[in-house]
Write a protein that holds these residues in place. Sequence first.
Motif, mmCIF file in Angstrom:
data_model
loop_
_atom_site.group_PDB
_atom_site.id
_atom_site.type_symbol
_atom_site.label_atom_id
_atom_site.label_comp_id
_atom_site.label_asym_id
_atom_site.label_seq_id
_atom_site.Cartn_x
_atom_site.Cartn_y
_atom_site.Cartn_z
ATOM 1 N N PHE A 276 -9.608 -6.175 0.997
ATOM 2 C CA PHE A 276 -8.230 -5.761 0.757
ATOM 3 C C PHE A 276 -7.973 -5.388 -0.700
ATOM 4 C CE2 PHE A 276 -8.401 -8.694 4.333
ATOM 5 C CZ PHE A 276 -7.827 -7.920 5.331
ATOM 6 N N LEU A 277 -9.027 -5.306 -1.498
ATOM 7 C CA LEU A 277 -8.852 -4.865 -2.876
ATOM 8 C C LEU A 277 -8.304 -3.445 -2.885
ATOM 9 C CD1 LEU A 277 -12.074 -6.214 -4.636
ATOM 10 C CD2 LEU A 277 -9.771 -7.188 -4.642
ATOM 11 N N GLY A 278 -7.374 -3.189 -3.777
ATOM 12 C CA GLY A 278 -6.708 -1.893 -3.817
ATOM 13 C C GLY A 278 -5.396 -1.889 -3.060
ATOM 14 N N THR A 279 -5.085 -3.005 -2.394
ATOM 15 C CA THR A 279 -3.864 -3.119 -1.598
ATOM 16 C C THR A 279 -3.148 -4.425 -1.930
ATOM 17 O OG1 THR A 279 -4.908 -1.913 0.229
ATOM 18 C CG2 THR A 279 -2.932 -3.189 0.756
ATOM 19 N N TRP A 280 -1.839 -4.376 -1.988
ATOM 20 C CA TRP A 280 -1.054 -5.607 -2.125
ATOM 21 C C TRP A 280 -1.144 -6.389 -0.818
ATOM 22 C CZ3 TRP A 280 1.455 -7.254 -6.532
ATOM 23 C CH2 TRP A 280 1.537 -6.329 -7.583
ATOM 24 N N VAL A 281 -1.174 -7.709 -0.922
ATOM 25 C CA VAL A 281 -1.331 -8.563 0.263
ATOM 26 C C VAL A 281 -0.296 -9.685 0.241
ATOM 27 C CG1 VAL A 281 -2.836 -10.251 1.405
ATOM 28 C CG2 VAL A 281 -3.795 -8.099 0.555
ATOM 29 N N LEU A 282 0.341 -9.916 1.384
ATOM 30 C CA LEU A 282 1.148 -11.115 1.609
ATOM 31 C C LEU A 282 0.384 -11.975 2.605
ATOM 32 C CD1 LEU A 282 4.833 -9.824 1.808
ATOM 33 C CD2 LEU A 282 3.914 -11.470 0.159
ATOM 34 N N LEU A 283 0.040 -13.183 2.200
ATOM 35 C CA LEU A 283 -0.857 -14.046 2.968
ATOM 36 C C LEU A 283 -0.149 -15.340 3.354
ATOM 37 C CD1 LEU A 283 -3.818 -14.771 3.867
ATOM 38 C CD2 LEU A 283 -4.145 -15.640 1.555
ATOM 39 N N LEU B 177 1.251 -2.368 1.504
ATOM 40 C CA LEU B 177 1.299 -3.830 1.500
ATOM 41 C C LEU B 177 0.754 -4.326 2.829
ATOM 42 C CD1 LEU B 177 2.256 -6.544 0.275
ATOM 43 C CD2 LEU B 177 4.495 -6.103 1.283
ATOM 44 N N GLN B 178 -0.284 -5.166 2.778
ATOM 45 C CA GLN B 178 -0.904 -5.677 4.003
ATOM 46 C C GLN B 178 -0.517 -7.136 4.234
ATOM 47 O OE1 GLN B 178 -3.013 -4.282 6.541
ATOM 48 N NE2 GLN B 178 -2.303 -6.228 7.377
ATOM 49 N N PRO B 179 0.177 -7.441 5.328
ATOM 50 C CA PRO B 179 0.480 -8.837 5.655
ATOM 51 C C PRO B 179 -0.670 -9.471 6.444
ATOM 52 C CG PRO B 179 1.613 -7.381 7.184
ATOM 53 C CD PRO B 179 0.860 -6.496 6.230
ATOM 54 N N LEU B 180 -1.023 -10.704 6.084
ATOM 55 C CA LEU B 180 -2.100 -11.430 6.759
ATOM 56 C C LEU B 180 -1.593 -12.779 7.248
ATOM 57 C CD1 LEU B 180 -5.086 -10.899 4.260
ATOM 58 C CD2 LEU B 180 -4.538 -9.544 6.293
ATOM 59 N N PHE B 181 -2.011 -13.145 8.456
ATOM 60 C CA PHE B 181 -1.699 -14.457 9.020
ATOM 61 C C PHE B 181 -3.017 -15.171 9.293
ATOM 62 C CE2 PHE B 181 -1.079 -17.165 12.817
ATOM 63 C CZ PHE B 181 -0.062 -17.994 12.366
ATOM 64 N N VAL B 182 -3.276 -16.248 8.553
ATOM 65 C CA VAL B 182 -4.514 -17.012 8.711
ATOM 66 C C VAL B 182 -4.206 -18.285 9.483
ATOM 67 C CG1 VAL B 182 -6.412 -18.182 7.536
ATOM 68 C CG2 VAL B 182 -5.423 -16.103 6.548
ATOM 69 N N THR B 183 -4.884 -18.493 10.589
ATOM 70 C CA THR B 183 -4.625 -19.693 11.371
ATOM 71 C C THR B 183 -5.193 -20.933 10.687
ATOM 72 O OG1 THR B 183 -4.879 -20.779 13.522
ATOM 73 C CG2 THR B 183 -6.738 -19.479 12.740
ATOM 74 N N PHE C 39 1.659 -16.274 -0.002
ATOM 75 C CA PHE C 39 1.075 -15.862 -1.274
ATOM 76 C C PHE C 39 1.121 -14.346 -1.421
ATOM 77 C CE2 PHE C 39 -1.046 -19.746 0.102
ATOM 78 C CZ PHE C 39 -0.909 -20.554 -1.013
ATOM 79 N N LEU C 40 1.409 -13.895 -2.635
ATOM 80 C CA LEU C 40 1.345 -12.468 -2.955
ATOM 81 C C LEU C 40 0.119 -12.225 -3.821
ATOM 82 C CD1 LEU C 40 2.594 -9.598 -2.993
ATOM 83 C CD2 LEU C 40 3.798 -10.281 -5.092
ATOM 84 N N LEU C 41 -0.780 -11.358 -3.351
ATOM 85 C CA LEU C 41 -1.977 -10.977 -4.101
ATOM 86 C C LEU C 41 -1.851 -9.517 -4.511
ATOM 87 C CD1 LEU C 41 -4.754 -12.549 -1.827
ATOM 88 C CD2 LEU C 41 -3.468 -13.621 -3.686
ATOM 89 N N ASP C 42 -2.251 -9.210 -5.737
ATOM 90 C CA ASP C 42 -2.148 -7.832 -6.212
ATOM 91 C C ASP C 42 -3.390 -7.030 -5.807
ATOM 92 O OD1 ASP C 42 -4.231 -8.252 -8.038
ATOM 93 O OD2 ASP C 42 -2.892 -8.576 -9.737
#
Length: 210
Positions: free
Chosen positions: A63-70, A104-110, A173-176
């Motif tokens: 996901f490098l190069g993309t903002w992430v909400l985890l 912006l990519q949202p991720l849901f980790v179980t 979490f917000l990742l750049d």
Amino acid sequence: LRQRLAVASAAAAVATAGWLYLRHEKERERRQRHARQLRALALSQGDFELRDTAGNPRRKADFLGTWVLLYFGFTHCPDVCPEQLEKLSRALELLERDAALPPLQPLFVTVDPERDDAAALARYLRDFHPRLLGLTGSPERVREAAAAFRVYVSAGPRDADGDYVVDHSVVTFLLDPDGFFRDCYNRSSTAEEVARSVRRHMENYEPLLP
């Protein structure tokens, strides 16, 4: 006189070039120092080796190069996780109104891999934002991912039917785009507050890695 002017002009040009070079070097050193400071943060080192709902292996590097909400949660969560995912979906909708903002990519980790396999995650996430990507894996890999982001996880006792609840940290979490931790949002943060914060980070972002 002309010769003196030429010499003076040349000297001024050399001095200007030297000043510009020094300014450039100072800025480069500042950015490198900033990058080292971010790397020193434990959350910036967080990584994971999981699989998405299609069975594809996924790591933070993907996901490098993309903002992430985890966000870490589980599909059998009675109220908190649905509430947080609804809020996350709303924040994404607010941000998507501005086409000028970066992806912006949202991720849901179980945190409950025993019950949350790829199929269960896919069914569960249909009720939320269409771009929300679910991640699962072996119990060991899930524990490692949670530990990497300092997420507390503890499964409660099983009832007569074998059902149980998993207690876990409630934080997004917000990742750049460099993969660094930028901010986090707890249960009290509203969708509007999350969207404003993410927008501010995006607008002020400067790449730190080559």
